[in-house]
Design a protein around this motif. Sequence first.
Motif, PDB file in Angstrom:
ATOM      1  N   LYS A 235      10.892 -30.479 -20.115  1.00 18.45           N
ATOM      2  CA  LYS A 235       9.535 -30.571 -19.573  1.00 18.45           C
ATOM      3  C   LYS A 235       9.095 -29.195 -19.078  1.00 18.45           C
ATOM      4  CE  LYS A 235       6.918 -30.453 -15.754  1.00 18.45           C
ATOM      5  NZ  LYS A 235       7.010 -29.551 -14.575  1.00 18.45           N
ATOM      6  N   PHE A 236       7.863 -28.809 -19.413  1.00 20.47           N
ATOM      7  CA  PHE A 236       7.312 -27.563 -18.884  1.00 20.47           C
ATOM      8  C   PHE A 236       5.791 -27.666 -18.801  1.00 20.47           C
ATOM      9  CE2 PHE A 236       7.186 -27.086 -23.443  1.00 20.47           C
ATOM     10  CZ  PHE A 236       6.060 -26.325 -23.726  1.00 20.47           C
TER      11      PHE A 236
ATOM     12  N   THR B  29       4.722 -35.972 -13.270  1.00 22.73           N
ATOM     13  CA  THR B  29       6.063 -35.449 -13.523  1.00 22.73           C
ATOM     14  C   THR B  29       7.108 -36.179 -12.694  1.00 22.73           C
ATOM     15  OG1 THR B  29       5.282 -33.248 -14.135  1.00 22.73           O
ATOM     16  CG2 THR B  29       7.540 -33.406 -13.339  1.00 22.73           C
ATOM     17  N   HIS B  30       6.764 -36.518 -11.464  1.00 19.31           N
ATOM     18  CA  HIS B  30       7.715 -37.228 -10.613  1.00 19.31           C
ATOM     19  C   HIS B  30       8.023 -38.620 -11.161  1.00 19.31           C
ATOM     20  CE1 HIS B  30       8.463 -34.511  -7.226  1.00 19.31           C
ATOM     21  NE2 HIS B  30       7.234 -34.077  -7.428  1.00 19.31           N
ATOM     22  N   VAL B  31       7.047 -39.249 -11.778  1.00 20.90           N
ATOM     23  CA  VAL B  31       7.294 -40.543 -12.422  1.00 20.90           C
ATOM     24  C   VAL B  31       8.306 -40.366 -13.555  1.00 20.90           C
ATOM     25  CG1 VAL B  31       6.263 -42.420 -13.758  1.00 20.90           C
ATOM     26  CG2 VAL B  31       5.022 -41.445 -11.818  1.00 20.90           C
ATOM     27  N   LEU B  32       8.132 -39.311 -14.348  1.00 20.38           N
ATOM     28  CA  LEU B  32       9.040 -39.049 -15.456  1.00 20.38           C
ATOM     29  C   LEU B  32      10.435 -38.665 -14.959  1.00 20.38           C
ATOM     30  CD1 LEU B  32       6.703 -37.032 -17.859  1.00 20.38           C
ATOM     31  CD2 LEU B  32       7.198 -39.486 -17.864  1.00 20.38           C
TER      32      LEU B  32
ATOM     33  N   HIS C 295      20.772 -39.066 -19.399  1.00 23.67           N
ATOM     34  CA  HIS C 295      19.428 -38.526 -19.672  1.00 23.67           C
ATOM     35  C   HIS C 295      19.159 -37.324 -18.776  1.00 23.67           C
ATOM     36  CE1 HIS C 295      14.939 -39.581 -20.631  1.00 23.67           C
ATOM     37  NE2 HIS C 295      15.247 -38.320 -20.906  1.00 23.67           N
ATOM     38  N   VAL C 296      19.105 -36.164 -19.380  1.00 26.36           N
ATOM     39  CA  VAL C 296      18.848 -34.908 -18.664  1.00 26.36           C
ATOM     40  C   VAL C 296      17.373 -34.545 -18.751  1.00 26.36           C
ATOM     41  CG1 VAL C 296      19.200 -32.410 -18.756  1.00 26.36           C
ATOM     42  CG2 VAL C 296      21.163 -33.946 -18.852  1.00 26.36           C
ATOM     43  N   PHE C 297      16.784 -34.239 -17.609  1.00 26.46           N
ATOM     44  CA  PHE C 297      15.408 -33.739 -17.526  1.00 26.46           C
ATOM     45  C   PHE C 297      15.505 -32.241 -17.293  1.00 26.46           C
ATOM     46  CE2 PHE C 297      10.994 -33.892 -15.648  1.00 26.46           C
ATOM     47  CZ  PHE C 297      10.394 -34.535 -16.712  1.00 26.46           C
TER      48      PHE C 297
END
Length: 337
Positions: free
Chosen positions: A146-147, A174-177, A258-260
Amino acid sequence: MRRAIALAASPGVPLHPNPRVGCVLLAGDGTVVGEGFHHGAGTPHAEVEALAMAGDRARGATAVVTLEPCNHTGRTGPCAEALIAAGVDRVIAAQRDPNPQASGGLETLRAAGIETDAGLLADEAAELNRAWTFAHRHGRPFVTWKFATTLDGRSAASDGSSRWVSSLPARRDTHVLRGLCDTMLVGTTTVEVDDPHLTVRGEDDQPLGVQPLRVVMGKRELPAGRRVFDDAAETVHLRTRDPELALRTLYAEHDRHHVFLEGGPTLAAAFLKAGLVDEVITYIAPMLLGNGTSAVGPLGIGSIDDALRLEIVDTTVVGKGTEANVRLVLRPVQQED
């Protein structure tokens, strides 16, 4: 099976570390005599909950379950043995279990004389546990990079300032994701320069729910006072610059699926060059900088023919007016699903 899938997707069920599973028990005339779903680690599995509801009516029934009944003893006993003890006649599973520690349930059932089938709505069942399934099939977590970027591809201005490229609605999104993942990953440079907290927070900016594991990757020593080392969530410092080693360590030693990836352009480039980005989520802000830090570092691409091409999966406008950002969800064309 569609009812079992709906049960598995019940609101409030944790996405990790265990898979979401639903089960429906049918009598010989097609009547539903029991149903259940897994509520999270340490709770009864879907089959056990359905069997408890059915009681004696489970004898001679057909169990329809979204995932192959487990064949091992963890916090709870093996579901395959529970189904055998209950006297069911047939088990229909959607997805075979990709976890080598738990698979083999259908074979155990068949050895006990129970009829089994697998594959019904398998893709839909696997989508329930996309990252979990991927991790067990590949031996590493699924990676979402994510960026945030300006229209001209800048993640920060020439003076280094980057707060805020994305809008407030985009940051809340983004916090939801983040809450859908079990791991937040950044590099040591991001910790030094930006001092991120790497937590999931609500609109009041307070921590929300079970926090992902915070992971810092890199060999550099870091000051103990950085926010990522506070007690808001667990933090691990992986002292390596090798993306593949980092991911396999997270899977094998920390049970992560799952890595963010929220690191800077250098870390993002390392993962991209290694072919270890499975999904890209970007927030595009309607602004131009004309100069500054690129959203991603050099990829060793010299020709348009060699470009890393992405397929757009979803497009959403987050926010309104001057606060609007475009959120794109993409996946590398060459990457496996």
